[in-house]
Write an enzyme that holds these catalytic residues in place. Structure first.
Site, PDB file in Angstrom:
ATOM      1  N   CYS A 164       0.804  -1.221   0.000  1.00 56.87           N
ATOM      2  CA  CYS A 164       0.000   0.000   0.000  1.00 56.87           C
ATOM      3  C   CYS A 164       0.841   1.277   0.000  1.00 56.87           C
ATOM      4  O   CYS A 164       0.291   2.380  -0.081  1.00 56.87           O
ATOM      5  CB  CYS A 164      -0.936  -0.013   1.195  1.00 56.87           C
ATOM      6  SG  CYS A 164      -1.894  -1.530   1.303  1.00 56.87           S
ATOM      7  N   HIS A 304      -2.882   7.925   5.818  1.00 59.26           N
ATOM      8  CA  HIS A 304      -3.089   6.587   5.267  1.00 59.26           C
ATOM      9  C   HIS A 304      -4.499   6.133   5.622  1.00 59.26           C
ATOM     10  O   HIS A 304      -5.195   5.570   4.780  1.00 59.26           O
ATOM     11  CB  HIS A 304      -2.027   5.635   5.823  1.00 59.26           C
ATOM     12  CG  HIS A 304      -2.030   4.290   5.195  1.00 59.26           C
ATOM     13  ND1 HIS A 304      -1.941   4.105   3.834  1.00 59.26           N
ATOM     14  CD2 HIS A 304      -2.139   3.045   5.732  1.00 59.26           C
ATOM     15  CE1 HIS A 304      -1.970   2.815   3.556  1.00 59.26           C
ATOM     16  NE2 HIS A 304      -2.094   2.149   4.689  1.00 59.26           N
ATOM     17  N   GLU A 315      -1.406   5.515  13.438  1.00 58.98           N
ATOM     18  CA  GLU A 315      -1.064   6.692  12.625  1.00 58.98           C
ATOM     19  C   GLU A 315      -1.346   7.981  13.386  1.00 58.98           C
ATOM     20  O   GLU A 315      -0.545   8.930  13.330  1.00 58.98           O
ATOM     21  CB  GLU A 315      -1.835   6.682  11.307  1.00 58.98           C
ATOM     22  CG  GLU A 315      -1.435   7.837  10.406  1.00 58.98           C
ATOM     23  CD  GLU A 315      -2.033   7.782   9.016  1.00 58.98           C
ATOM     24  OE1 GLU A 315      -1.570   8.548   8.140  1.00 58.98           O
ATOM     25  OE2 GLU A 315      -2.976   6.984   8.799  1.00 58.98           O
ATOM     26  N   LYS A 337      -9.771   7.896   1.925  1.00 59.73           N
ATOM     27  CA  LYS A 337     -10.190   6.491   1.800  1.00 59.73           C
ATOM     28  C   LYS A 337     -11.593   6.290   2.341  1.00 59.73           C
ATOM     29  O   LYS A 337     -12.240   5.284   2.030  1.00 59.73           O
ATOM     30  CB  LYS A 337      -9.207   5.575   2.525  1.00 59.73           C
ATOM     31  CG  LYS A 337      -7.851   5.407   1.839  1.00 59.73           C
ATOM     32  CD  LYS A 337      -7.003   4.373   2.568  1.00 59.73           C
ATOM     33  CE  LYS A 337      -5.633   4.196   1.919  1.00 59.73           C
ATOM     34  NZ  LYS A 337      -4.728   5.326   2.176  1.00 59.73           N
ATOM     35  N   HIS A 342      -9.762   1.737  -0.186  1.00 56.72           N
ATOM     36  CA  HIS A 342      -8.302   1.611  -0.183  1.00 56.72           C
ATOM     37  C   HIS A 342      -7.840   1.061  -1.533  1.00 56.72           C
ATOM     38  O   HIS A 342      -8.065  -0.111  -1.838  1.00 56.72           O
ATOM     39  CB  HIS A 342      -7.882   0.702   0.958  1.00 56.72           C
ATOM     40  CG  HIS A 342      -6.408   0.658   1.208  1.00 56.72           C
ATOM     41  ND1 HIS A 342      -5.473   1.256   0.365  1.00 56.72           N
ATOM     42  CD2 HIS A 342      -5.685   0.083   2.219  1.00 56.72           C
ATOM     43  CE1 HIS A 342      -4.263   1.041   0.847  1.00 56.72           C
ATOM     44  NE2 HIS A 342      -4.368   0.336   1.963  1.00 56.72           N
ATOM     45  N   PHE A 401       1.874  -3.375   4.088  1.00 59.87           N
ATOM     46  CA  PHE A 401       2.225  -4.662   4.676  1.00 59.87           C
ATOM     47  C   PHE A 401       3.745  -4.850   4.621  1.00 59.87           C
ATOM     48  O   PHE A 401       4.406  -4.406   3.691  1.00 59.87           O
ATOM     49  CB  PHE A 401       1.567  -5.802   3.903  1.00 59.87           C
ATOM     50  CG  PHE A 401       0.109  -6.041   4.260  1.00 59.87           C
ATOM     51  CD1 PHE A 401      -0.573  -5.207   5.128  1.00 59.87           C
ATOM     52  CD2 PHE A 401      -0.574  -7.114   3.706  1.00 59.87           C
ATOM     53  CE1 PHE A 401      -1.908  -5.433   5.449  1.00 59.87           C
ATOM     54  CE2 PHE A 401      -1.906  -7.359   4.014  1.00 59.87           C
ATOM     55  CZ  PHE A 401      -2.571  -6.518   4.888  1.00 59.87           C
TER      56      PHE A 401
END
Length: 413
Positions: A164, A304, A315, A337, A342, A401
């Protein structure tokens, strides 16, 4: 060697909330969700049956039928976004040194749909029915490869693959090539098209996605106490990055300057963020240091913000650590998002476009679906309604990830 300045002169966007930068931006500012029931395959037996699909996309609007047939949907998205970005920039390749124009476009998973369809075809019909374009249609580096072939770009050409964080890493790496004189112009960003049985099934098995199937438009709810996972989406977001004097010389419109880039690793866990978003903290600090700026100069963070229970908290903790008192006294953040879902490997590219547009227009898109803000997400998240705010500096966060983190810093010119 002195650094060369890098600016944004063109943008292209294919997203669940619109095809093109202007339609997508209007939807985001209006707080409209692009999440709905999955239509690309029968998901009736899946625990998650919703996604952020790109609606009304016609490959024929951007390429001929043969080219469309030979390329997976993620490459089609990349070519379409490149077409938009090139036209937006006004770049004329006949007047450029092709060896000084390059392309870095990545994806998280590549042609998953082509793999699934071709495996079925091979099993049912045999090897003779497998397309000779099977491999070129699905490997990730054929996204920038096809863009370079179309426009005759002979400079750096490759893909970053970092889940991502892919889009941000692509744009950040392109910045490095230009500032060091290895290119004058770069096309950069991310693309993704994995709303497929395996793609959605894999995330379902990981229990990572929202199961709010009865209210798709409310499923992605970053920073809200009721969040229950992310919503998978697809699309592409690309920027035309250009050396500042090169852009000025040809009279290009400049949207913003890409002034900072940070990249780090959590070295902690495959999917769980490090405590207090420690890796993200370092990436944000690196981007600030790269730009020679202090945290209190930043007006906006496009987070994010995936709508996962642990990710959002980590975050927010990271932002509070990096920006200190400013995080509570002037800094605003939002997660687009909440509307797009996403976009995985395309998320950074899409959100870089959004961050540049926030600077360019002086409008902060909202975080929708914040009905009961999580007290552990203690920030001004611009809940539910867009806000006018003059911005000089904004950053965009992308975390992936494997604990990979990438942060871009843009500023007004």
């Amino acid at each position: 060697m002195s650094r060369r300045r890098v600016v944004v002169t063109g943008m292209g966007l294919i997203s669940p909330v619109g095809i093109g930068v202007a339609p997508s931006w209007r939807s985001l500012v209006a707080g409209r969700s692009g999440i709905g029931p999955i239509t690309q395959f029968d998901a009736s037996t899946y625990p998650t049956r919703i996604a952020g699909e790109v609606k009304g996309f016609e490959p024929g609007d951007f390429m001929d039928k043969k080219e469309a047939r030979r390329n997976d949907r993620f490459i089609q998205f990349a070519l379409a976004a490149a077409d938009m970005a090139m036209k937006d920039s006004g770049l004329d390749m006949s007047k450029e040194d092709p060896e000084q124009v390059g392309c870095i476009v990545g994806a998280g998973m590549g042609g998953l749909g082509t793999i699934e369809e071709s495996r079925t075809l091979l099993t049912e019909k045999g090897l003779r029915r497998l397309s000779p374009f099977f491999i070129p249609s699905l490997i990730i580096n054929l996204a920038p490869g096809q863009i370079s072939i179309r426009y005759g770009m002979k400079g750096p050409n490759f893909s970053t693959v970092s889940a991502c964080a892919t889009g941000n890493h692509s744009i950040g790496d392109a910045l490095l090539y230009i500032e060091r004189g290895l290119a004058d112009v770069m096309v950069a960003g991310g693309c993704e098209a994995t709303i497929t049985p395996l793609g959605v099934g894999g995330f379902c098995s990981a229990r990572a996605m929202s199961e709010r199937n009865d209210a798709p438009e409310k499923a992605s709810r970053p920073f809200d106490k009721g969040r229950d996972g992310f919503v998978a989406a697809e699309g592409a977001g690309l920027l035309i990055l250009e050396e500042y004097e090169h852009a000025r010389k040809r009279g290009a419109r400049i949207y913003a300057e890409l002034a900072g880039y940070g990249a780090s690793a959590d070295a902690y866990h495959v999917t769980t963020p490090a405590p207090e978003g420690e890796g993200g903290q370092r990436a944000m600090k690196m981007a600030l240091k790269f730009a020679g700026m202090n945290g209190d100069q930043v007006g906006y963070v496009n987070t994010h913000g995936t709508s996962t229970p642990m990710g959002d908290v980590a975050e927010c903790q990271a932002i509070n650590k990096v920006f200190g008192a400013h995080a509570q006294e002037g800094l605003v953040v939002s997660s687009t998002k909440s509307m797009t879902g996403h976009l995985l490997g395309a998320a950074g590219g899409c959100e870089a476009v959004v961050t540049v547009m926030a600077i360019h227009t002086g409008v902060i898109p909202p975080t929708i679906n914040v009905d009961d803000q999580d007290p552990e997400c203690r920030l001004d998240v611009v809940p539910n309604t867009a806000r006018e705010k003059k911005l000089d500096v904004a950053i965009s966060n992308s975390f992936g990830f494997g604990g990979t983190n990438s942060v871009l810093l843009f500023k007004a010119v």
